[in-house]
Structures are given as structure tokens and as C-alpha cells.
Scaffold this active site. Sequence first.
Site, PDB file in Angstrom:
ATOM      1  N   ARG A 232       0.845  -1.191   0.000  1.00 22.58           N
ATOM      2  CA  ARG A 232       0.000   0.000   0.000  1.00 22.58           C
ATOM      3  C   ARG A 232       0.885   1.247   0.000  1.00 22.58           C
ATOM      4  NH1 ARG A 232      -3.284  -2.925  -1.387  1.00 22.58           N
ATOM      5  NH2 ARG A 232      -5.361  -3.412  -0.540  1.00 22.58           N
ATOM      6  N   GLU A 261      -1.719   8.251  -6.557  1.00 24.59           N
ATOM      7  CA  GLU A 261      -1.642   7.449  -7.775  1.00 24.59           C
ATOM      8  C   GLU A 261      -2.433   8.123  -8.893  1.00 24.59           C
ATOM      9  OE1 GLU A 261      -2.612   3.355  -6.974  1.00 24.59           O
ATOM     10  OE2 GLU A 261      -0.884   3.123  -5.641  1.00 24.59           O
ATOM     11  N   HIS A 277       0.953   0.085 -10.188  1.00 22.21           N
ATOM     12  CA  HIS A 277       0.036  -0.719  -9.361  1.00 22.21           C
ATOM     13  C   HIS A 277      -0.409  -1.978 -10.106  1.00 22.21           C
ATOM     14  CE1 HIS A 277      -2.830  -0.208  -5.718  1.00 22.21           C
ATOM     15  NE2 HIS A 277      -2.577  -1.484  -5.948  1.00 22.21           N
TER      16      HIS A 277
END
Length: 540
Positions: A232, A261, A277
Site C-alpha cells: 500500500r 496514484e 500498481h
Amino acid sequence: MYRVLVADSISDKGLRALEEHPQFLIDKIPQIDPEELKNIINQYDVLIIRSRITVTEELLENTQRLRLIARAGVGVDNIDVAAATRKGIIVVNSPGANTIAAAEHTFAMMLALARKIPQAYSSMQVNRWERSKFQGVELFDKTIGIIGMGKIGIEVAKRAKAFQMTVLGYDPFLTEDRAKNLGIKKATLDEIAFHSDFITIHTPLTKETNSLIDRSYLEKVKRGVRIINCARGGIVNEEALLEGLESGIVAGAALDVFVQEPPGPELKHPNLIVTPHLGASTKEAQEKVAKEISQEVIDILEYDSIRNAINMPDISLENQQTMKPYLQLSEQIAQIAIQFFKEAPEKIEVFYHGEIADNDTEVLSRTMIKGILSYHLSDTVNLVNAHHLLKENGLSFAVQRNASKIGFTNYIELKLSNRQRSVSIGGTLLDGIGSRIVKINEYQIDVRPEQNLLYIKHHDIPGVIGRVGSVIGDHQINIGTMQVGRSEIGGEAIMVLTLDKAADDGVLAALKETAAIKDVKLLGLSTGYSFFNKPSWVKV
């Protein structure tokens, strides 16, 4: 027949079980826009999504038919779970389907770091041949520190052992026996820093793990360490990491997740590898996610079997009403206990005394487990998965019942222990008065559990109480109540204060300067019980 709307790109192969089931009619509209979804949502019993669609309170406002929202993935950040709960809609996810994908991506990042593959590729793309510049290191005989020994951490450990690496594992719930069974060495965070050539992170983002890898931690690491984060964003402090790369303390880093992000342009360094990701982005993982969600939908609607619900405890409405007055007390007892204990206990024991012992107290036990585990696991634990996570983390749990009233009509006590120490917290409900904490370890006390409690252990001598009041007053904090408990005159004693606002580190430091004061703890409690929402005392 149940109507199902698939409102995102979901694997057709994974949905096959639903499509072939005679009781389910499937409509696939993967590019549906929010306004159209709002117009047709009331035609469906089930909504299946990934991350593209955001399920808001407004979207759910006019739906009367929808029974189930299924998220084909781990997180439910794009679903207003509270709104769904208020509408009586079950929310489920698929927490285990991406385990292998995430573990393999972690290893891909580690190998890319070790052999500088992205940098070498970029060099070749501009027609350079720079063999000496990209000399790497082997994984063989190196030490890897794994922070977080859940499902993904365990899979990473298996692969590291295949490369003949020494594996150090840290997890608040990792016991020596479990580490031995996994063939790894249990380690502290500092031991991982001191000894690891590679450090990889596999924990949720919680208050405890936010900026876990920060400047102070990087001051402890072995020079030349390589750090991987596919868990994370926010667990690794990005600014501190760039400083570590620049100084050479960190030889290389690989990030798949970021605080923001996509990340900003400043997150760049020649020895930093980044991916967008991709941890769960494999064909197989997406098929597994879809299969898991499909089976969950069938099990819930056809067989009333729930495994991965976010907001649906296994408890009858009748028993819920009986236990309702004790729910918040149970959670607060657990919150106090785990804040005293800090680390994960090896053994959890719950004692019910009096009339309550004759009832089904499963929801209270689950509530206490949730309160304990959420200190480290945050909102990944709920009443549905509390026992599963307890078992998964190898913790012992026992309940004892005694019809004797021991001074109270009903009394609940929680004990946390490991091989070194134990903590016991007892509570009750007093008619017309409400919840009370009446025992902290060996001390009898009478404290109303409120949001901000200050615990002080001290020698029972004149002047201590006055000194405490002066320090807190000097910091402009109002004391609501003060309760004192002692075992003998002139011996050790405790006091617990309710405060109108939380005391900061300056208050705690000032109190610790008093010679008679041996321990000071600020205890934060939730003040509004909820079955499903993240407790307010656990904050990122």
C-alpha cells in the site's frame, strides 16, 4: 430468478458459474456511465464491479431491489459501505484471489532491482552497451526481511527460500512456533533493518504502518539495502526513500504503490524502479477474482452462506437486540486491552459472569476480537471475518462462563497474554448509569469509558494527584473525571482521567518527569459502536 448487472470489465471465464446457473440472469455493460447505472440499478438484485464504478449513497438512494454488491477485488474504497448497510445491501469482496500475483510481482521487482534490468534495458534502447555499469547482485545467500506475514508474505517467503535466501519475518501476530513451521526466523523490525539485504512490505496501511519506513528507520538499515513495496502507498515515506537513495544508504528501491496514484514527477531516481500498481494485474488473478465473486454471489443468494461479507455479521436479529447494550462496552474493553498490550497477544480469553453468561454472546466475543485485531489490521477485520483472521494469525481464543455475579449482575473480562506478560480489563453496565470499566489488571476502579482516557501508574504518595492536575491544566486541557485505584496504602496505584481533548506528547513527557509516576498512557476509544465501519480510534 436473480438479475445480475456486471458493470465493469470482469473475466468471462470467471463469470461462467453465474452464467450457467439457472437462477441467475446476467447483463454485462462494462462501460456503463454513472447516470445510466443510476437509472437502471433498481432492475437488479446483484451489482458486480471492480474499480471503475463508484457506488455512492446517491446511487443507492432509490434502489429497493438490490441485495448484494460484489467487488471483484480486495478493497471496497469505491463503495459507500455505510450507505449500503443502511439500505440492507450486503457488500462482499474477493480478498484472496490476488495472492500469487502479488507475490510473483514482488519477486519480479526484487530480481529487477538485483540485476538492474530496467536500467540496462533503457540503455540498450538508446544503442548503448554498458555491461560494467549494470553489475548486479545475487539473491543467493542474501537475507530478506518480510514485513507482514499474511498470505502474500508467506508466498514471498516460500519463493525466497527456493532462492536459498535467509528469511526474516515480522508480523504482530507471528509466533515463534508459526515462524518455525514456515521455515523462517521471527524478527523485530529493528532486526530486519540491521540484517536484511532486501526488505519487502506486505501489510495493510494502518496508523501503525503509515510511514513505517521513514527517516528514522532508514538510519538503522544495513547500508546497501534494497526495498520493495507492493502493498500500500504510504507505508514507505517517499521523501525519506529518495533521500536514502541519494545518500547510497538504499542501493535500490522498487515501488508498485504510491501515496498519490499516479505519483508526481518528483518521484524519480536512477536506482528507483516503479510500476503502475500491477500487483494483481495478471490474467489468472482476474479470473480467480471473478470466480471467487461468482461463487460468493451464488452461495449468499442460494444457500445463505457468507464468507467474505464486509458488512454482514452472522447473528440473529433477536440476539442482536439482547446484546446491543453490551456491544460498545465490549469493543471499548478490547480497545483498552490492546492499547496496553501493543503487540499481538498469543492468547485471548473472555470471561462472562452473571446473567449474560446464559446468553449467546458470540457477537460480543466477535466484537472484542474485532477491537483487538483492528489495532493492527484496521478496517480489514469485521464481525464476519474476525474468527477467520484470528485462526489465520495463529492466535488462541477461549471463552469461559460463570453464572456467579461476582459483585455485578453482569460482568465481562478480557485477558490478553503471551509468554512474558498479560493484561486484564473488566467492565460492566450499571442500571441507570451506563458502561463502566471496573478493573485494570489487579486494580479495582470505576471509569466511564470516553473518547480520551489518560492512564497513570504511580506510587501512592501525597502530591502526585495535584501534580497531575497542574500539568494537565498548564496544557489547557480540562479534566472530566479522575478515578484512583490502589492495592495498598503507600504502594503502587493507578489513576484514570477522562479528558475533554486528547493529551499530546508534551503532556505525557511532562508527567513522566515526576519521579513518583511510573507509566503514562493515552487511551483513545471509539464512542459510537458500529458493526461494520472502521472504528474511529484507528486512524491512518
